[in-house]
Each structure stands twice: as C-alpha cells, then as structure tokens.
Write a protein that holds these residues in place. Structure first.
Motif, PDB file in Angstrom:
ATOM      1  N   GLU A 275       1.033  -1.017  -0.154  1.00 43.46           N
ATOM      2  CA  GLU A 275      -0.135   0.267  -0.031  1.00 43.46           C
ATOM      3  C   GLU A 275       0.936   1.015  -0.168  1.00 43.46           C
ATOM      4  O   GLU A 275       1.377   1.949   0.219  1.00 43.46           O
ATOM      5  N   GLN A 276       1.365   1.348  -1.105  1.00 41.35           N
ATOM      6  CA  GLN A 276       2.842   2.422  -1.355  1.00 41.35           C
ATOM      7  C   GLN A 276       2.271   3.308  -2.605  1.00 41.35           C
ATOM      8  O   GLN A 276       1.983   2.294  -3.771  1.00 41.35           O
ATOM      9  N   MET A 277       1.961   4.682  -2.929  1.00 38.60           N
ATOM     10  CA  MET A 277       1.422   4.712  -3.927  1.00 38.60           C
ATOM     11  C   MET A 277       2.352   4.539  -4.972  1.00 38.60           C
ATOM     12  O   MET A 277       1.988   4.622  -6.216  1.00 38.60           O
ATOM     13  N   GLU A 278       3.805   5.424  -4.507  1.00 36.98           N
ATOM     14  CA  GLU A 278       5.060   5.777  -6.111  1.00 36.98           C
ATOM     15  C   GLU A 278       5.086   3.622  -6.419  1.00 36.98           C
ATOM     16  O   GLU A 278       5.142   3.407  -7.093  1.00 36.98           O
ATOM     17  N   LEU A 279       4.965   3.076  -5.681  1.00 39.38           N
ATOM     18  CA  LEU A 279       4.949   1.638  -5.616  1.00 39.38           C
ATOM     19  C   LEU A 279       3.982   1.493  -6.708  1.00 39.38           C
ATOM     20  O   LEU A 279       4.260   0.756  -7.961  1.00 39.38           O
ATOM     21  N   LYS A 280       2.278   1.507  -6.640  1.00 40.37           N
ATOM     22  CA  LYS A 280       1.758   1.180  -7.148  1.00 40.37           C
ATOM     23  C   LYS A 280       1.695   1.993  -8.664  1.00 40.37           C
ATOM     24  O   LYS A 280       1.171   1.556  -9.690  1.00 40.37           O
ATOM     25  N   VAL A 281       1.873   3.069  -8.870  1.00 44.16           N
ATOM     26  CA  VAL A 281       1.860   3.872  -9.950  1.00 44.16           C
ATOM     27  C   VAL A 281       3.737   4.136 -10.568  1.00 44.16           C
ATOM     28  O   VAL A 281       3.020   3.475 -11.974  1.00 44.16           O
ATOM     29  N   GLY A 282       4.331   3.179 -10.032  1.00 41.90           N
ATOM     30  CA  GLY A 282       4.841   2.678 -11.213  1.00 41.90           C
ATOM     31  C   GLY A 282       5.232   1.326 -11.855  1.00 41.90           C
ATOM     32  O   GLY A 282       4.746   1.644 -12.626  1.00 41.90           O
ATOM     33  N   LEU A 283       4.491   0.171 -10.795  1.00 45.34           N
ATOM     34  CA  LEU A 283       4.221  -1.151 -11.149  1.00 45.34           C
ATOM     35  C   LEU A 283       3.790  -0.851 -12.768  1.00 45.34           C
ATOM     36  O   LEU A 283       3.300  -0.878 -13.935  1.00 45.34           O
TER      37      LEU A 283
ATOM     38  N   THR B  66      -6.799  -1.686  -9.205  1.00 42.41           N
ATOM     39  CA  THR B  66      -5.811  -1.895  -8.188  1.00 42.41           C
ATOM     40  C   THR B  66      -6.689  -2.027  -7.319  1.00 42.41           C
ATOM     41  O   THR B  66      -7.762  -1.914  -6.226  1.00 42.41           O
ATOM     42  N   ASN B  67      -5.479  -3.500  -6.118  1.00 45.09           N
ATOM     43  CA  ASN B  67      -6.371  -3.775  -5.175  1.00 45.09           C
ATOM     44  C   ASN B  67      -5.762  -3.077  -3.417  1.00 45.09           C
ATOM     45  O   ASN B  67      -6.335  -3.337  -2.033  1.00 45.09           O
ATOM     46  N   THR B  68      -6.042  -1.580  -3.968  1.00 40.83           N
ATOM     47  CA  THR B  68      -5.480  -0.442  -2.878  1.00 40.83           C
ATOM     48  C   THR B  68      -7.257  -0.499  -2.270  1.00 40.83           C
ATOM     49  O   THR B  68      -7.961  -0.807  -2.277  1.00 40.83           O
ATOM     50  N   SER B  69      -6.516  -0.413  -0.548  1.00 41.18           N
ATOM     51  CA  SER B  69      -7.682  -0.275   0.741  1.00 41.18           C
ATOM     52  C   SER B  69      -7.956   1.010   1.118  1.00 41.18           C
ATOM     53  O   SER B  69      -9.112   1.521   1.818  1.00 41.18           O
TER      54      SER B  69
ATOM     55  N   GLU C 185      -6.215   9.489  -8.354  1.00 37.16           N
ATOM     56  CA  GLU C 185      -4.788  10.027  -8.630  1.00 37.16           C
ATOM     57  C   GLU C 185      -3.658   8.708  -9.152  1.00 37.16           C
ATOM     58  O   GLU C 185      -2.695   9.185 -10.123  1.00 37.16           O
ATOM     59  N   ILE C 186      -3.723   7.061  -8.755  1.00 39.52           N
ATOM     60  CA  ILE C 186      -3.317   6.066  -9.692  1.00 39.52           C
ATOM     61  C   ILE C 186      -3.608   6.464 -11.446  1.00 39.52           C
ATOM     62  O   ILE C 186      -2.647   6.582 -12.308  1.00 39.52           O
ATOM     63  N   GLY C 187      -5.114   6.849 -11.495  1.00 39.58           N
ATOM     64  CA  GLY C 187      -5.580   6.959 -13.253  1.00 39.58           C
ATOM     65  C   GLY C 187      -4.742   8.015 -14.117  1.00 39.58           C
ATOM     66  O   GLY C 187      -4.509   7.726 -14.381  1.00 39.58           O
ATOM     67  N   THR C 188      -4.173   8.847 -13.247  1.00 42.39           N
ATOM     68  CA  THR C 188      -4.719  10.435 -13.357  1.00 42.39           C
ATOM     69  C   THR C 188      -2.748  10.459 -13.625  1.00 42.39           C
ATOM     70  O   THR C 188      -1.953  10.414 -14.667  1.00 42.39           O
ATOM     71  N   ARG C 189      -2.012   9.354 -13.151  1.00 37.45           N
ATOM     72  CA  ARG C 189      -0.579   9.111 -12.632  1.00 37.45           C
ATOM     73  C   ARG C 189       0.514   8.765 -13.682  1.00 37.45           C
ATOM     74  O   ARG C 189       1.202   8.289 -14.614  1.00 37.45           O
ATOM     75  N   THR C 190      -1.083   7.892 -14.452  1.00 37.97           N
ATOM     76  CA  THR C 190      -0.343   6.206 -15.325  1.00 37.97           C
ATOM     77  C   THR C 190      -1.096   6.832 -16.560  1.00 37.97           C
ATOM     78  O   THR C 190      -1.234   6.174 -17.602  1.00 37.97           O
ATOM     79  N   ALA C 191      -1.890   8.759 -17.002  1.00 36.62           N
ATOM     80  CA  ALA C 191      -2.715   8.611 -17.972  1.00 36.62           C
ATOM     81  C   ALA C 191      -3.358   7.627 -18.469  1.00 36.62           C
ATOM     82  O   ALA C 191      -3.370   7.237 -19.755  1.00 36.62           O
TER      83      ALA C 191
END
Length: 301
Positions: free
Chosen positions: A100-108, A124-127, A133-139
């Motif tokens: 559960e770390q934003m940078e790790l999930k976005v990078g992956l 994403t299985n984030t809780s 943010e994840i969708g925006t940062r991954t475009a």
C-alpha cells in the motif's frame, strides 16, 4: 484509445504481487475459469503462493467442499511468472496487489500500461489510496478502477468497486459483471479517502486500540464485545492482526492527512509496528498466533 474489454470477452487475468492478498485473488480468478498469471519479482514468493493455493484447495477437496476435477482445473489455470512482459501479453484484466504505497503502485501500473493491450482494464486492490490519482499519474484514467478484495479473498464475499473521477462507466459495468462471475457481492463507491469499508473499519479498530491503551478491557474481551454484542464475525483487534498492523498504520496515516484528527493512529499501534509485532504474519500482534489459532496475551499499559 481502442475499445475497452467487455465482461464476456475477459479470458486472461494478471495478478501483480504474490503476497497474501495476491495469492488469494489469483485463486479466486482461476477458480472462476480465467487463465490467471500470478506475477512477482520474487520467484520464490510465487512458488510459495502456488504451493499455498494447492494446499488450501486440497483441504477443500478433503472436506468435500470442492470437487477434485474443479481443483485440477483451478491449478491448471494458474500461470506463475516473474516476466512482466510475458504476463501482460494479451491480458484483459490486471489486478495490482502490491504493498500500500502510492509510488510503488503507480510505477508498476505505468510499466503494465506500456506492455498490456489498450483494451485491458487496470484494477488496483488498494484499500485507501486514490484511484483518481493512480489513473491520472498512469495516464490511463478511463480504464483504472479500484477492486478492493478482503482477506482472505477466497472466503470473503464483498468486493468494493471504486470509481475514480475519470473511470469509464463501461469499466464499472464490466467490473461488476466480473465480480458476480467470481462469486463476490460488489458495492460501488466513489473515490473518497478510505472508500467505504476502510474508513469504517479503521475507525472501529483504532478506537478498540485506544480502549486497550487506557485499560477499558483486555484485547480478548474488546473483541468479544463486538463479536457477541454486534455479531461481527471477528473482533477489531483480531482483524487488525489478520490484516497486518503495518497496513492499518499506513491507512490511518493516509486518512489522518486527508480527513483529520479522528484518524490519528493510536500510540500503541505505532509502538507495535516499530517492535515488528505486525500481527499474524509476524506471529504476534494483539494476539500470539499459533498453528491452532490466536492466543490472548497481556498488554502492558
């Protein structure tokens, strides 16, 4: 962007991360008939996850809760891999289950986006972290969605489907159809800090910890109060042990930043995480975990 995959066309699934949750999600997907690639950078972790699935399903067969033929099909549908490009080739649905770390999930998920077909749904299985943010940062906002499973995924009925600000409604509909195919009951929530379940669950858990800190009752009796008085299947402290104290701390810290003081982590939680007492996965948390189950321990005030 090409047309996004429809539920009836989903054949291949990739689960990213072979930890406790990833392992359980992969089992659920394979049991539903999807060809399921279980990916992790650690090949040994993948091997342990596959072996755990084999042992768990073998016990189900022995208890008469699963046919041997169904177990064989499930195991046959699992494809272990530490090659991300291979895992993402021709995939229809990705379920990321990294820590559960934003940078790790976005990078992956950025890596996955470059490797997977444009039609693939990125789950994403984030809780607690922001789907928007994840969708925006991954475009890839339109095809990014939260698919929040609960521990253990093969047993827990709920699937929290989290709609980001840019998530395509077709992706929501496809996710709901997949949820039903894998035997889950879905709820749809909007992308707010903590969603619905984490926000409610950690409030109860944090208050139980504060009660333990102040000597209201023992951990066992606090849990028993919720199990017997409110019919919760598991008390909040025992549940925290199962989820992981480090995971609960990260969620509370995130919600404290995003929402306010009611989510400030209790001191006892920080102390126990610093001491490596993370719950079941470390052998001790609010309980001591043995092969026969959790054993109450005395907590010093």
């Amino acid at each position: 962007m090409s047309e996004l995959v429809q539920a009836s066309d989903v054949r291949r699934v990739v689960v990213l991360g072979a930890g406790t949750m990833g392992q359980g999600i992969a089992q659920v997907m394979a049991q539903a008939g999807y060809v399921t690639h279980l990916y992790d950078v650690d090949g040994a972790r993948i091997g342990r996850a596959i072996e755990s699935i084999k042992q768990a399903t073998d016990r189900l067969v022995q208890k008469g809760k699963m046919l041997n033929e169904a177990r064989s099909e499930l195991i046959g549908a699992l494809v272990p891999t530490s090659d991300l490009a291979q895992a993402c080739n021709d995939v229809d649905l990705v379920v990321e289950s990294a820590p559960e770390q934003m940078e790790l999930k976005v990078g992956l998920l950025r890596e996955v986006k470059a490797l997977a077909p444009e039609r693939a749904i990125l789950g994403t299985n984030t809780s607690s972290l922001s789907i928007t943010e994840i969708g925006t940062r991954t475009a890839a906002a339109a095809r990014t969605i939260g698919l929040h499973f609960f521990n253990p995924p093969p047993v827990m009925e709920l699937l929290e489907v989290v709609r980001g600000l840019g998530t395509d409604e077709g992706v929501v509909a496809t996710s709901l159809a997949i949820a039903k195919r894998i035997g889950k009951t879905p709820i749809v929530v909007n992308d707010m800090p903590g969603f619905a379940t984490s926000r409610l669950g950690v409030v109860i858990g944090a208050e139980a910890m504060r009660m333990l800190e102040s000597g209201v009752a023992s951990a066992e009796d606090i849990d028993r109060a919720m199990e017997l008085g409110y019919r919760h299947p598991m008390g909040p402290l025992k549940l925290t042990d199962l989820v992981g104290l480090d995971v609960r701390l990260m969620i509370l810290e995130h919600l404290h930043r995003e929402i306010g003081e009611q989510f400030r982590p209790p001191a006892i939680l920080r102390q126990m995480v610093r001491a490596g007492r993370l719950g079941k996965k470390s052998g001790e948390g609010f309980y001591r975990w043995t092969e026969s189950g959790p054993v109450p321990i005395v907590h010093k005030r």
